[in-house]
Design a protein around this motif. Structure first.
Motif, short mmCIF file in Angstrom:
data_model
loop_
_atom_site.label_atom_id
_atom_site.label_comp_id
_atom_site.label_asym_id
_atom_site.label_seq_id
_atom_site.Cartn_x
_atom_site.Cartn_y
_atom_site.Cartn_z
N THR A 1 -35.30 53.82 9.31
CA THR A 1 -36.38 52.87 9.08
C THR A 1 -36.77 52.26 10.43
OG1 THR A 1 -34.97 50.91 8.81
CG2 THR A 1 -35.35 52.29 6.86
N THR A 2 -37.87 51.49 10.46
CA THR A 2 -38.27 50.82 11.70
C THR A 2 -37.25 49.77 12.13
OG1 THR A 2 -39.63 49.29 10.40
CG2 THR A 2 -40.72 51.22 11.34
N ALA A 3 -36.40 49.34 11.20
CA ALA A 3 -35.32 48.40 11.54
C ALA A 3 -34.08 49.11 12.05
CB ALA A 3 -34.96 47.55 10.32
N VAL A 4 -34.17 50.44 12.19
CA VAL A 4 -33.07 51.30 12.64
C VAL A 4 -31.87 51.20 11.70
CG1 VAL A 4 -31.88 52.14 14.72
CG2 VAL A 4 -33.89 50.71 14.98
N THR A 5 -32.18 51.17 10.42
CA THR A 5 -31.19 51.39 9.38
C THR A 5 -31.52 52.73 8.73
OG1 THR A 5 -32.53 50.19 7.75
CG2 THR A 5 -30.85 48.92 8.96
N ALA A 6 -30.63 53.23 7.89
CA ALA A 6 -30.84 54.53 7.27
C ALA A 6 -31.84 54.43 6.11
CB ALA A 6 -29.52 55.09 6.76
N THR A 7 -32.85 55.28 6.13
CA THR A 7 -33.85 55.28 5.06
C THR A 7 -33.22 55.51 3.71
OG1 THR A 7 -35.58 56.07 6.55
CG2 THR A 7 -35.92 56.45 4.20
N ARG A 8 -32.25 56.43 3.64
CA ARG A 8 -31.65 56.74 2.35
C ARG A 8 -30.88 55.55 1.79
NH1 ARG A 8 -26.79 61.01 3.00
NH2 ARG A 8 -28.27 62.17 4.26
N VAL A 9 -30.38 54.67 2.67
CA VAL A 9 -29.67 53.47 2.22
C VAL A 9 -30.65 52.50 1.56
CG1 VAL A 9 -28.39 51.43 2.99
CG2 VAL A 9 -27.78 53.69 3.86
N SER A 10 -31.82 52.33 2.16
CA SER A 10 -32.84 51.46 1.56
C SER A 10 -33.27 51.99 0.21
CB SER A 10 -34.05 51.34 2.49
OG SER A 10 -33.71 50.66 3.68
N ILE A 11 -33.47 53.29 0.11
CA ILE A 11 -33.89 53.90 -1.16
C ILE A 11 -32.81 53.70 -2.22
CG2 ILE A 11 -34.36 56.11 -2.30
CD1 ILE A 11 -35.67 57.03 0.32
N PHE A 12 -31.56 53.90 -1.84
CA PHE A 12 -30.44 53.75 -2.78
C PHE A 12 -30.31 52.29 -3.23
CE2 PHE A 12 -25.76 53.54 -3.61
CZ PHE A 12 -25.73 54.45 -4.65
N SER A 13 -30.43 51.37 -2.29
CA SER A 13 -30.36 49.94 -2.61
C SER A 13 -31.48 49.54 -3.58
CB SER A 13 -30.45 49.12 -1.33
OG SER A 13 -30.56 47.74 -1.60
N ASN A 14 -32.69 50.01 -3.30
CA ASN A 14 -33.82 49.71 -4.18
C ASN A 14 -33.63 50.29 -5.57
OD1 ASN A 14 -35.14 48.34 -2.12
ND2 ASN A 14 -36.34 50.11 -1.48
N ARG A 15 -32.99 51.45 -5.63
CA ARG A 15 -32.75 52.08 -6.92
C ARG A 15 -31.79 51.24 -7.76
NH1 ARG A 15 -30.43 57.42 -5.77
NH2 ARG A 15 -32.51 57.82 -4.93
N ILE A 16 -30.75 50.70 -7.13
CA ILE A 16 -29.82 49.84 -7.85
C ILE A 16 -30.54 48.60 -8.39
CG2 ILE A 16 -27.80 48.32 -7.56
CD1 ILE A 16 -26.66 50.41 -5.64
N SER A 17 -31.41 48.02 -7.57
CA SER A 17 -32.18 46.85 -8.00
C SER A 17 -33.08 47.21 -9.18
CB SER A 17 -33.01 46.30 -6.84
OG SER A 17 -32.17 45.82 -5.80
N TYR A 18 -33.65 48.40 -9.14
CA TYR A 18 -34.49 48.86 -10.26
C TYR A 18 -33.66 48.98 -11.54
CZ TYR A 18 -36.80 52.21 -13.32
OH TYR A 18 -37.33 52.84 -14.42
N TYR A 19 -32.48 49.60 -11.44
CA TYR A 19 -31.61 49.72 -12.61
C TYR A 19 -31.32 48.33 -13.19
CZ TYR A 19 -30.50 54.48 -10.94
OH TYR A 19 -30.56 55.80 -10.52
N ALA A 20 -31.07 47.37 -12.31
CA ALA A 20 -30.75 46.01 -12.76
C ALA A 20 -31.92 45.41 -13.53
CB ALA A 20 -30.39 45.13 -11.58
N ARG A 21 -33.13 45.58 -13.02
CA ARG A 21 -34.30 45.03 -13.72
C ARG A 21 -34.50 45.67 -15.09
NH1 ARG A 21 -36.38 45.52 -8.45
NH2 ARG A 21 -37.53 47.42 -9.01
N GLU A 22 -34.25 46.97 -15.17
CA GLU A 22 -34.39 47.65 -16.46
C GLU A 22 -33.33 47.18 -17.45
OE1 GLU A 22 -36.90 49.92 -17.39
OE2 GLU A 22 -37.68 48.92 -15.59
N ILE A 23 -32.12 46.95 -16.97
CA ILE A 23 -31.05 46.44 -17.84
C ILE A 23 -31.38 45.03 -18.31
CG2 ILE A 23 -28.63 45.71 -17.84
CD1 ILE A 23 -28.05 48.15 -16.04
N GLU A 24 -31.96 44.22 -17.45
CA GLU A 24 -32.41 42.88 -17.86
C GLU A 24 -33.37 42.97 -19.03
OE1 GLU A 24 -34.13 40.82 -14.58
OE2 GLU A 24 -32.28 40.75 -13.41
N LYS A 25 -34.31 43.89 -18.93
CA LYS A 25 -35.31 44.05 -20.01
C LYS A 25 -34.64 44.43 -21.33
CE LYS A 25 -39.01 45.62 -16.89
NZ LYS A 25 -39.85 46.80 -16.51
N ILE A 26 -33.66 45.32 -21.24
CA ILE A 26 -32.97 45.78 -22.45
C ILE A 26 -32.22 44.63 -23.11
CG2 ILE A 26 -31.11 47.26 -23.29
CD1 ILE A 26 -31.97 49.29 -21.10
#
Length: 344
Positions: free
Chosen positions: A238-263
Motif C-alpha cells: 500500500t502507499t503506507a508501505v504495509t502489505a496490500t493483502r493484509v489490508s484486504i484480509f483485515s477489511n474482510r474480517i470487519s465485513y464478516y463482523a458487520r454481517e454477523i451483527e445483522k444476523i
C-alpha cells in the motif's frame, strides 16, 4: 419503529481481541506512525498471514536445486524438509521480523512488514546447523537462507542464497527469485498474469536495487518475463508501505463482523426470537472466546453464548466459520486464551 434496542459493536471488540493477541504473541506494536496505522487488527493480520501454520506439505523443488552450500546449511535444509513433511513448526526459522522489528504501526516505513513477502509472496527460512533451542522463539541465524512459496498442502523451494549482502546484494529484492518461480511453476504463476498487457515501457532495465527502492516507497512494479506481464505475486504494498493483502484480509474480517451483527439483531432470526421469548427486549451482545480459543457471541442479560463452528459441512461459506477461522485460527486461539487467563 421498534422500541427494541440491540447493543452490538463487534468491530470495537475485534480490536480488543486483536490487542490481546498482539500481547499473547509478543508482537511489536509501538504506534509511532500516523494515527490511521494505529490499528491492532491490521497488526494482528500481518502476523496471521506471515505465520506458516504447521501442516504436512508436499515439497517441490525448482531447477536451482541442488544448490552448492555449506555443510551446516545442508543439515539445516534437511531439518526444514522433515518439518514440512511431518507437519512440524518451521516458524522459528523465519526472520525475527515475524514478531519484532516489523510493525505496521511503526514510524519507519520500510520496517512495517516483510517487503519480499508482501511484494512477491515469498518467505525465507534460516538454515542453521543446530535446531531451535528449547524455550527459544527463534533458531540461530545462518549464513544461508531458503526462499519458499507456501500453500496449504505444498511448499515450493525456490532457491537458497547467501545471507551476506556483500555476497548477495539486494538479497530480498532479487528478481531472479520471481523468474525462478515463474519458470518452474508456470500454471501457478498464470494467476498473476495481467492479460492484455503487452509489455512494460522502460527507458532502461529495472535493477534489483530499483525494486528495493520502489518497494520501500510503497510503489508496486509489475514483472515482465517471457513476453508476459505479471502483477505482484504477493499483491504488493500500500502507499503506507504495509502489505496490500493484509489490508484486504483485515477489511474482510470487519465485513464478516458487520454481517454477523445483522444476523443477531434481525427480529426475524432465531436469536432475537429466543431472547424475546425469555423477556430480553434490549440485548447486549459481545464476542466471547471459549477455552479452546474459538469465538462466539455472548448476550449479557440472558448470560447465554452461541459458539461459532470451525467447519460447517453443510455450508462451506458459513460466515460464522469464516469469521472464527480468520480472526482467531485454531493454532492461535489457545495461545491467546492462556495469555488472557493469566493477565485478566
Amino acid at each position: 419503529m421498534s422500541s427494541t434496542q440491540k447493543t452490538i459493536d463487534l468491530n470495537k471488540e475485534i480490536d480488543e481481541i486483536a490487542e490481546k493477541a498482539i500481547e499473547a504473541f509478543q508482537l511489536s506494536y509501538v504506534k509511532t506512525a500516523h494515527s490511521n496505522l494505529h490499528d491492532p487488527l491490521l497488526r494482528w493480520c500481518d502476523f496471521l498471514l506471515r505465520y506458516i501454520p504447521p501442516a504436512k506439505r508436499t515439497i517441490l523443488k525448482s531447477d536451482r536445486f541442488p544448490v552448492q552450500t555449506s555443510d551446516d546449511s545442508k543439515v539445516g535444509l534437511q531439518r526444514i524438509e522433515e518439518l514440512f513433511i511431518t507437519g512440524g513448526d518451521v516458524n522459528p526459522y523465519q526472520s525475527k521480523t515475524l514478531t519484532i522489528f516489523n510493525d505496521t504501526s511503526g514510524k519507519k516505513e520500510n520496517k512495517r512488514t516483510d517487503g519480499l513477502w508482501a511484494d512477491w509472496g515469498i518467505h525465507h527460512l534460516h538454515l542453521p546447523l543446530n535446531p531451535v533451542a528449547p524455550g527459544k522463539k527463534y533458531s540461530d541465524r545462518s549464513e544461508w537462507v531458503l526462499f519458499i512459496k507456501v500453500y496449504n498442502d505444498a511448499v515450493y523451494f525456490i532457491d537458497i542464497k547467501h545471507h551476506d549482502k556483500d555476497v548477495e546484494p539486494n538479497l530480498f529484492s532479487q528478481q531472479d527469485l520471481v523468474k525462478t518461480f515463474i519458470r518452474n511453476w508456470p500454471k501457478e504463476a498464470e494467476a498473476y498474469h495481467m492479460k492484455g498487457a503487452l509489455g512494460l515501457v522502460n527507458n532502461k532495465p529495472i535493477t534489483d536495487e530499483d525494486v528495493a527502492k520502489m518497494r520501500n516507497s510503497g510503489i508496486n512494479m509489475p514483472f515482465e518475463m517471457g513476453g508476459k506481464v505479471y502483477a505482484p505475486i504477493g499483491m504488493g504494498m500500500t502507499t503506507a508501505v504495509t502489505a496490500t493483502r493484509v489490508s484486504i484480509f483485515s477489511n474482510r474480517i470487519s465485513y464478516y463482523a458487520r454481517e454477523i451483527e445483522k444476523i443477531f439483531t434481525d427480529e426475524e432470526k432465531q436469536y432475537m426470537k429466543e431472547l424475546k421469548s425469555c423477556g430480553i427486549d434490549n440485548p447486549e451482545f459481545q464476542i466471547m472466546m471459549f477455552d479452546d480459543g474459538g469465538l462466539g457471541i455472548h448476550e449479557k442479560g440472558l448470560n447465554k453464548a452461541w459458539r461459532f463452528l470451525r467447519e460447517n459441512p453443510d455450508e462451506p461459506n458459513d460466515i460464522f466459520c469464516l469469521f472464527n477461522n480468520s480472526l482467531m485460527p485454531a493454532w492461535a486461539g489457545p495461545v491467546v486464551v492462556e495469555h488472557w487467563k493469566k493477565h485478566s
